[in-house]
Design an enzyme around this catalytic site. Structure first.
Site, PDB file in Angstrom:
ATOM      1  N   GLY A 287      32.657  38.061  38.752  1.00 51.52           N
ATOM      2  CA  GLY A 287      33.604  37.061  38.544  1.00 51.52           C
ATOM      3  C   GLY A 287      34.251  36.312  40.034  1.00 51.52           C
ATOM      4  O   GLY A 287      34.999  35.358  40.146  1.00 51.52           O
ATOM      5  N   LYS A 289      32.538  34.294  42.178  1.00 58.37           N
ATOM      6  CA  LYS A 289      32.069  32.926  42.048  1.00 58.37           C
ATOM      7  C   LYS A 289      33.082  31.987  41.088  1.00 58.37           C
ATOM      8  O   LYS A 289      33.251  30.903  41.413  1.00 58.37           O
ATOM      9  CB  LYS A 289      30.664  32.584  41.891  1.00 58.37           C
ATOM     10  CG  LYS A 289      29.940  33.241  43.005  1.00 58.37           C
ATOM     11  CD  LYS A 289      28.138  33.184  42.957  1.00 58.37           C
ATOM     12  CE  LYS A 289      27.447  33.627  44.044  1.00 58.37           C
ATOM     13  NZ  LYS A 289      27.596  35.238  44.281  1.00 58.37           N
ATOM     14  N   CYS A 406      21.042  37.924  46.187  1.00 58.60           N
ATOM     15  CA  CYS A 406      21.789  38.414  47.245  1.00 58.60           C
ATOM     16  C   CYS A 406      20.647  39.383  47.802  1.00 58.60           C
ATOM     17  O   CYS A 406      20.777  40.595  48.173  1.00 58.60           O
ATOM     18  CB  CYS A 406      22.799  39.344  47.135  1.00 58.60           C
ATOM     19  SG  CYS A 406      22.745  40.469  45.547  1.00 58.60           S
TER      20      CYS A 406
END
Length: 480
Positions: A287, A289, A406
């Site tokens: 959550g 972003k 990532c």
């Protein structure tokens, strides 16, 4: 009789001493602690990264490597729904932190050496017919390494295309012995037998090597990028490894700020959510972003989707602690991201599951490099490609899609963008283009270190002075 027995006993005793002497002299003791113990998943991950990342990043890899093994640096995303956000910012400034978004309200694009095409030019059919493909001199061809060469040689299989068709010209009266002779003459015996585990390992090697293709990708220019003025992200300066204290609650129970990787803010800035936009956060949990989009105070309705119920519950808890009043703009769903295929959204954020390079080097829990999870590793790139394809198909013509990971793996970053472009051009009439976000590397050079040789997007590299990331992002516009 006793003399003979005594002599035999002495002889046997001497032989026994010799045997003991030889065993003691040439005995080898196995070192169980270092040589025969099973390697942990974090060690396997580090060996994998040394093998495949070192050729890509070259002299930068030792610095990246040690940064990934060190403590991560965080930012403080100020909660605008707190009772006194100005007081929170003053306290953060007193600790030596600063808002790295200040002074970056607008930046013009800085173009790299690539071809620029307008939105109405260069349709997919024209690109398919055009065989003169542009070369990108800045891409590092990892496939030319010895490892790639060895992998290709081992995976070379026998192709029957070069052999004669045994059934060609054969009549019913022709005996079958000739056919059998042809089969035997064209038979090539296997020179090496591979186990299932070795085949999986070879497949992992081939999927870990990114081979850039000379495909012509249109790049669209944005006249200007605006940073949301209500978004406040505080970081410590270069070289300052201080930690932020745990956030406190106000009288209403709202927390002061949210701790996250500062590089995770960049995909939201690239997405540029507006008040009239319908937004899909395809892989929203946990959550960070989604919360960043709400903190811009300019976002429209958001569909926060995730396939995991536990992670979706965690997202709901974060929204309750930070912005319960804004939850009316957020609708949650728990379905597979690949099922989104209708153009319903103006903006789509596709933050896909990836190898999570920092996590697999520091934690054994849910580590992707455990020996029993090799199939999960092999499925990563296919899943990423499917999610990005679904994100583009669910975006309205003229809308924006931001893809992010990532991971430092080129196969999961530029490799996925390349594969998706090829798939869409060959199987659909959807036309897309890359939006140039190279302005970020100049606008945020005081906070992040960017990799220079990305072809389609931008990549934040971890460094000891600013240990953020890794974070790859690419902005795509759907034209029709």
């Amino acid at each position: 009789m006793s003399i003979r027995y005594d002599g035999l006993r002495k002889l046997l005793h001497l032989d026994f001493l010799n045997v003991r002497f030889m065993q003691k002299r040439y005995r080898y003791k196995k070192k169980w602690a270092t040589q025969l113990r099973k390697k942990e998943a974090t060690e396997l991950a580090l060996e994998h990264f040394d093998q495949f990342y070192s050729p890509v990043y070259g002299k930068l890899w030792p610095s990246i490597r040690i940064s990934l093994l060190c403590s991560q640096k965080y930012c403080a995303l100020v909660n605008n729904f707190h009772a006194s956000p100005d007081a929170v910012m003053e306290e953060l400034q007193s600790r030596g932190a600063y808002n790295f978004l200040t002074g970056t309200n607008s930046f013009k694009h800085v173009y790299r050496s690539c071809q620029n095409v307008n939105e109405n030019e260069g349709t997919s059919s024209q690109r398919k017919e055009n065989n003169l493909l542009m070369e990108n001199s800045n891409i590092q061809d990892v496939a030319s390494t010895d490892l790639a060469k060895e992998s290709r040689e081992e995976n070379t299989s026998y192709s029957p295309e070069n052999t004669e068709d045994c059934d060609a010209g054969r009549t019913p009266a022709e005996p079958t012995t000739r056919l059998n002779q042809d089969l035997y003459s064209s038979f090539i015996p296997a020179q090496k037998v591979y186990s299932d585990r070795q085949l999986l390992k070879d497949q992992e090697v081939s999927q870990s090597i990114y081979e850039p293709l000379n495909i012509e990708v249109p790049v669209i220019e944005d006249s200007m990028i605006k940073i949301p003025k209500h978004l406040k992200v505080f970081v410590h300066p270069f070289g300052d490894v201080s930690d932020f204290p745990a956030p406190k609650r106000d009288q209403c129970g709202m927390l002061e700020y949210y701790l996250m990787d500062a590089a995770s803010v960049l995909p939201v800035i690239a997405l540029a959510p507006g008040p009239a936009d319908s937004i899909l956060d395809m892989c929203a949990a946990p959550g960070g972003k989604t919360l960043t989009m709400l903190q811009t105070l300019t976002t429209g309705n958001i569909l926060a989707n995730d396939i995991s119920r536990s992670r979706l519950q965690r997202l709901g808890s974060i929204l309750e602690y930070y912005c319960p009043n804004a939850c009316t703009h957020v609708k949650k769903s728990q379905i597979s991201g690949q099922k989104f295929d209708s153009p319903m959204f103006d903006k789509v954020l596709v933050d896909v599951p990836c190898s999570t390079d920092r996590h697999v080097l520091t934690s054994e829990e849910n580590n992707l490099f455990k020996p029993g999870r090799i199939n999960d590793r092999l499925q990563i790139t296919n899943k990423q490609k499917e999610l990005l394809l679904a994100g583009i198909k669910s975006c309205k013509p003229g809308g924006t899609v931001v893809y992010s990971t990532c991971s430092l793996a080129p196969t999961q970053n530029d490799g996925i963008i390349q594969a998706v472009f090829e798939d869409l051009w060959n199987t659909t009439k959807i036309d897309i283009a890359v939006e140039n976000i190279s302005w970020m590397s100049k606008a945020f050079s005081n906070t992040f270190r960017f990799f220079d040789n990305c072809r389609f997007g931008q990549l934040v590299l971890p460094t000891l002075r600013a240990n953020f990331g890794p974070m790859y992002l690419c902005k795509i516009k759907r034209i029709n």
